[in-house]
Write an enzyme that holds these catalytic residues in place. Structure first.
Site, PDB file in Angstrom:
ATOM      1  N   SER A   1      -7.278  17.650  86.337  1.00 55.34           N
ATOM      2  CA  SER A   1      -7.105  17.600  84.903  1.00 55.34           C
ATOM      3  C   SER A   1      -7.557  19.145  84.430  1.00 55.34           C
ATOM      4  CB  SER A   1      -8.000  16.867  83.994  1.00 55.34           C
ATOM      5  OG  SER A   1      -8.247  17.050  82.900  1.00 55.34           O
TER       6      SER A   1
ATOM      7  N   TYR B   1     -15.938  12.319  83.057  1.00 55.45           N
ATOM      8  CA  TYR B   1     -14.494  12.364  83.409  1.00 55.45           C
ATOM      9  C   TYR B   1     -14.037  13.961  84.030  1.00 55.45           C
ATOM     10  CZ  TYR B   1      -9.239  12.558  82.993  1.00 55.45           C
ATOM     11  OH  TYR B   1      -7.976  12.713  83.317  1.00 55.45           O
TER      12      TYR B   1
END
Length: 246
Positions: A141, A154
């Site tokens: 990401s 995350y």
């Protein structure tokens, strides 16, 4: 130039494949002739996926449970003969300030997003090495590089996956097995909607744009295919087409 993929007889395992990008990929690869096994915890969505196409099978699996991963992948190898491609799309993204993050929430994010990839890799890689053919894809990401408020756990897992995949890829390159990453950008999925409501969604939509799961399918199919000769690489999709140009 139009890209056409042929996957006749290939067996593709997609964790987190019942919704979002994983489901879009499942639909695409079965159209190309592959057999797909979705591993997920959303039983309703898995049932819908299985009902949609005879080439899609589903197994309930918590990827953070190593014993369950090993047993499930062994059963897949036995029933389908092999695993040609592994796409690790399972992830969770709870939102919390770092100082307010409970230890059990932090550990659960690590367990699913990072450990889950490692366990699935361990379960699939020996067969790929033996056959000298296979492709493993994990998801990173943009938050791995830039971080984001309320998303530290995350982001940390996505950064760790870059290091893990680049290391794993170098271990198995001599066996002709590929291990790569994709950073899909901001994609409109159920997980995205849960984590980015109201002003957050408007900010993403009006800055880098919010894509659809189908936007990620092409790069994923390329990485699964024989056309992708690279390993230890990251394909990053940093900007979405404006909606009016779609």
């Amino acid at each position: 130039m139009k890209a056409r993929f042929e996957a006749d007889g290939d067996v593709i395992v997609i964790t987190g494949g019942a919704n979002g990008i994983g489901r879009a990929l499942a639909d695409a690869v079965v159209k190309a002739g592959a057999r797909v096994v979705i591993c997920d915890v959303d039983e309703k969505a898995m049932a819908a996926a299985e009902a949609s196409n005879a080439l899609i099978a589903a197994r309930k699996l918590d990827v953070g449970n190593r014993d369950a991963v090993m047993a499930t992948f062994a059963e897949i190898e036995k029933s389908h003969g092999r695993i040609d491609g592994l796409v690790c799309a399972a992830a969770i993204q709870p939102r919390n300030l770092i100082q307010d993050t409970p230890p059990e929430e932090w550990r659960r994010v690590i367990q699913v997003n990072l450990d889950g990839v490692v366990w699935c890799y361990q379960a699939a890689i020996r067969g790929m090495i033996e056959r000298r053919r296979g492709s493993v894809i994990a998801f990173s990401s943009g938050l791995a590089h830039q971080g984001w408020p309320l998303a530290s756990a995350y982001a940390a897992t996505k950064g760790a996956l870059i290091a893990f995949v680049k290391s794993a890829a170098k271990e198995v390159a001599r066996h002709r097995v590929k291990v790569n990453l994709i950073a899909p950008g901001v994609i409109d999925t159920p997980q995205y909607r849960a984590a980015n409501q109201g002003a957050d969604h408007e900010r993403w939509k009006n800055s880098i744009g919010v894509g659809t799961p189908d936007d990620v399918v092409g790069p994923l199919m390329f990485l699964l295919s024989d056309a992708a000769s690279m390993t230890a690489s990251v394909i990053s999709r940093d900007f979405a087409y404006p909606a009016e140009d779609a």
